[in-house]
Design a protein around this motif. Structure first.
Motif, short mmCIF file in Angstrom:
data_model
loop_
_atom_site.label_atom_id
_atom_site.label_comp_id
_atom_site.label_asym_id
_atom_site.label_seq_id
_atom_site.Cartn_x
_atom_site.Cartn_y
_atom_site.Cartn_z
N ILE A 77 -48.21 -25.84 2.45
CA ILE A 77 -48.21 -27.07 3.25
C ILE A 77 -46.88 -27.79 3.01
CG2 ILE A 77 -49.36 -29.30 3.64
CD1 ILE A 77 -51.91 -27.99 2.42
N PRO A 78 -46.07 -27.98 4.05
CA PRO A 78 -44.79 -28.66 3.82
C PRO A 78 -45.01 -30.10 3.34
CG PRO A 78 -45.20 -28.34 6.18
CD PRO A 78 -46.28 -27.63 5.46
N SER A 79 -44.05 -30.60 2.56
CA SER A 79 -44.23 -31.94 2.00
C SER A 79 -43.97 -33.01 3.06
CB SER A 79 -43.29 -32.14 0.81
OG SER A 79 -42.05 -32.62 1.28
N ASN A 80 -44.22 -34.25 2.66
CA ASN A 80 -44.05 -35.35 3.62
C ASN A 80 -42.58 -35.69 3.87
OD1 ASN A 80 -43.44 -36.47 1.22
ND2 ASN A 80 -45.07 -38.01 1.24
N ARG A 81 -41.66 -34.92 3.27
CA ARG A 81 -40.24 -35.14 3.54
C ARG A 81 -39.70 -34.11 4.53
NH1 ARG A 81 -40.78 -35.34 -1.77
NH2 ARG A 81 -39.59 -33.44 -2.15
N THR A 82 -40.59 -33.55 5.33
CA THR A 82 -40.15 -32.56 6.34
C THR A 82 -40.46 -33.09 7.75
OG1 THR A 82 -42.29 -31.44 6.35
CG2 THR A 82 -40.65 -30.62 4.78
N VAL A 83 -39.76 -32.52 8.71
CA VAL A 83 -39.99 -32.89 10.11
C VAL A 83 -41.39 -32.41 10.52
CG1 VAL A 83 -39.16 -32.62 12.48
CG2 VAL A 83 -37.51 -32.73 10.59
N ALA A 84 -41.73 -31.21 10.05
CA ALA A 84 -43.04 -30.63 10.41
C ALA A 84 -44.18 -31.57 10.00
CB ALA A 84 -43.21 -29.27 9.75
N TRP A 85 -44.04 -32.15 8.81
CA TRP A 85 -45.07 -33.09 8.33
C TRP A 85 -45.19 -34.28 9.30
CZ3 TRP A 85 -48.71 -33.66 4.52
CH2 TRP A 85 -49.21 -34.94 4.32
N ASP A 86 -44.04 -34.81 9.69
CA ASP A 86 -44.05 -35.94 10.64
C ASP A 86 -44.73 -35.54 11.94
OD1 ASP A 86 -42.73 -37.47 8.83
OD2 ASP A 86 -40.74 -37.20 9.73
N LEU A 87 -44.41 -34.32 12.41
CA LEU A 87 -45.01 -33.87 13.67
C LEU A 87 -46.52 -33.74 13.54
CD1 LEU A 87 -42.49 -31.13 14.93
CD2 LEU A 87 -42.65 -33.50 15.61
N GLN A 109 -48.39 -35.59 11.62
CA GLN A 109 -48.99 -36.92 11.54
C GLN A 109 -48.90 -37.66 12.87
OE1 GLN A 109 -50.49 -37.17 8.63
NE2 GLN A 109 -49.41 -35.25 8.20
N VAL A 110 -47.68 -37.68 13.41
CA VAL A 110 -47.41 -38.52 14.57
C VAL A 110 -47.73 -37.81 15.89
CG1 VAL A 110 -45.68 -39.97 15.69
CG2 VAL A 110 -45.57 -39.61 13.23
N GLY A 111 -47.51 -36.51 15.88
CA GLY A 111 -47.83 -35.75 17.09
C GLY A 111 -46.75 -35.80 18.15
N ARG A 144 -43.76 -29.01 17.97
CA ARG A 144 -45.22 -29.02 17.94
C ARG A 144 -45.71 -28.55 19.32
NH1 ARG A 144 -49.63 -32.82 15.73
NH2 ARG A 144 -51.13 -32.77 17.42
N PHE A 145 -46.60 -27.55 19.32
CA PHE A 145 -47.15 -27.04 20.58
C PHE A 145 -48.40 -27.83 20.96
CE2 PHE A 145 -44.94 -23.38 18.65
CZ PHE A 145 -44.01 -23.15 19.63
N ARG A 146 -48.84 -27.58 22.19
CA ARG A 146 -49.98 -28.35 22.70
C ARG A 146 -51.24 -28.16 21.85
NH1 ARG A 146 -49.97 -27.35 29.07
NH2 ARG A 146 -48.55 -25.72 28.41
N ASP A 147 -51.38 -26.97 21.24
CA ASP A 147 -52.58 -26.72 20.42
C ASP A 147 -52.45 -27.31 19.01
OD1 ASP A 147 -50.76 -25.04 19.22
OD2 ASP A 147 -51.88 -23.19 19.55
N GLY A 148 -51.36 -28.04 18.76
CA GLY A 148 -51.17 -28.70 17.47
C GLY A 148 -50.44 -27.84 16.46
N SER A 149 -50.24 -26.56 16.75
CA SER A 149 -49.51 -25.70 15.82
C SER A 149 -48.02 -26.04 15.87
CB SER A 149 -49.74 -24.22 16.16
OG SER A 149 -49.24 -23.95 17.46
N ILE A 150 -47.33 -25.66 14.79
CA ILE A 150 -45.92 -26.05 14.66
C ILE A 150 -45.06 -24.83 14.33
CG2 ILE A 150 -44.30 -27.34 13.17
CD1 ILE A 150 -46.51 -29.53 13.07
N LEU A 151 -43.94 -24.72 15.00
CA LEU A 151 -42.97 -23.66 14.71
C LEU A 151 -41.73 -24.34 14.14
CD1 LEU A 151 -42.65 -20.48 15.29
CD2 LEU A 151 -41.14 -21.22 17.11
N SER A 152 -41.33 -23.91 12.95
CA SER A 152 -40.17 -24.53 12.30
C SER A 152 -39.09 -23.50 12.02
CB SER A 152 -40.59 -25.16 10.96
OG SER A 152 -41.51 -26.18 11.18
N LEU A 153 -37.88 -23.85 12.40
CA LEU A 153 -36.73 -23.02 12.05
C LEU A 153 -36.01 -23.70 10.90
CD1 LEU A 153 -35.26 -22.04 15.54
CD2 LEU A 153 -35.94 -20.45 13.74
#
Lengths: 148, 260
Positions: free
Chosen positions: B190-200, B202-204, B235-244
């Protein structure tokens, strides 16, 4: 060896003669001649390269082109192929059910992770499966389940 | 006539394919005696029914073209490798979730990637390209392929050290690291709260663009806090996230190599 008429032979002799004279001419003379005539040899060379590349590509891709044509033909064939399936959706569903009972190995084919229950298959799915199994000769089935 | 069984690379070579626009998936499948048809499918992206010599690949007519091409190539992969083992396969609509090492669909996905993004062609387009979503999208557009498949290819065969991570329901589902990334650098579950993925998560919001983040937000390595990564997440419509994740500053990797 293709046959040529007198006129074609004369043109060919002329072209071969020109080619020989260019091959034998010193490079400096050809460059001077081209410059006088306002011809860019670099552009000419690029054009020749492009023609050769295109011809090479066409040759290498001949099987791909043939396969595209074969695909178009196969599609038309599939659409035309008559499958003699029962008329009503219910009968077709019964037919597929019967097929699955008789040939349990097809269970795996039809019941995928996405379609766990037979009842979840749409009428379109049932017809499509039956058609494709029949076309591929995987289904030696009677026209209707009631005829079995 | 028995249909040929060939690797994607051999098919590309055999058919003289040299540019992305030459990759005619229907023609390639037909060359292998598999005819691609398009129909409305429910709960499934594609399926294949085949006998010993011939197959029919059915692809969902409602899907986007890039997805259709990938589905057709994926089923062709089953035809090449699983013939006589399975008479049929039906491909799930959640392609993005199927790149994990243990997934049985991975082999067919690899075939599809090799066919639609052949290295002989892809490498020159990927050369020196930034490891960002925009970079991956440009390639996906050129090759008419999905973002996830193209991003994986870019990470594996691009010019820079990078990793692609896929998160579903907030957890890492799979990741693919490029060849220059040392194996000690693996991403957190699980990425930490200091990542963009985490923000995505939470915020969507959808896609803020590439942002430099501290590496320990993503990596479990004990010294990761000293280094930075360029993260580009969507962030995709199904809520999944792809991170490079791109080691644009390669210091962490250089230090690890020197430590060895």
């Amino acid at each position: 060896m293709p046959k040529f008429d007198k006129h074609e032979e004369a043109v060919m002799r002329l072209m071969f003669g020109l080619a020989d004279s260019i091959e034998e001419a010193p490079a400096a003379e050809i460059l001077e001649e081209a410059e006088k005539s306002g011809v860019s040899l670099l552009d000419e060379a690029e054009e020749v390269r492009s023609v050769l590349r295109s011809a090479g590509r066409s040759y290498l891709q001949r099987k791909l082109v043939e396969s595209r044509a074969a695909y178009e033909t196969a599609l038309v064939g599939l659409q035309k192929e008559s499958c003699d399936l029962p008329e009503s959706a219910e009968e077709r569903r019964h037919l597929l059910q019967g097929v699955l009972r008789e040939r349990p190995q097809f269970q795996e084919i039809v019941m995928t992770a996405q379609h766990r229950e037979f009842g979840e298959l749409t009428d379109e799915d049932v017809t499509s499966f039956l058609r494709q199994l029949k076309i591929l000769g995987l289904l030696d089935m009677p026209a209707s389940p009631t005829n079995k | 006539m028995t249909a040929p069984r060939m690797s994607a690379d051999n098919l590309i070579k055999e058919l003289g394919i040299s540019e992305p626009e030459d990759i005619d998936v229907e023609a390639i499948a037909q060359y292998c005696n598999a005819t691609v048809v398009y129909e409305h499918l429910t709960g499934c992206e594609a399926r294949i029914v085949g006998n010993a010599d011939r197959a029919i690949i059915t692809v969902n007519s409602d899907s986007r073209r890039g997805r259709q091409r990938f589905s057709a190539a994926h089923e062709l992969g089953h035809w090449m490798y699983d013939r006589n083992q399975v008479g049929f396969s039906c491909t799930n609509s959640l392609f993005r979730s199927q790149w994990g090492a243990a997934n049985p669909e991975r082999g067919a996905n690899q075939f599809a990637a090799d066919l639609l993004l052949p290295l002989t062609i892809f490498s020159s387009y990927a050369y020196s390209r930034a490891i960002t979503l925009q970079g991956a999208r440009e390639l996906a557009h050129k090759f008419d392929t999905s973002l996830a498949a193209t991003a994986i290819r870019l990470v594996q065969h691009g010019s820079f050290p990078a990793m692609v991570v896929y998160l579903s329901h907030g957890r890492r589902k799979w990741f693919v690291a490029g060849p220059d990334v040392p194996s000690v650098l693996s991403p957190r579950e699980i990425p930490s709260n200091r990542t963009v993925a985490w923000d995505l998560m939470q915020v969507g919001s959808n896609e803020p663009g590439p942002i430099t983040v501290q590496a320990d937000g993503w990596l479990t390595h004990p010294e990761a806090e000293k280094y930075e990564l360029l993260e580009d997440s969507v962030r995709f419509r199904d809520g999944s996230i792809l991170s490079l994740l791109w080691w644009k500053n390669e210091k962490q990797i250089i230090d690890l190599i020197e430590d060895d």
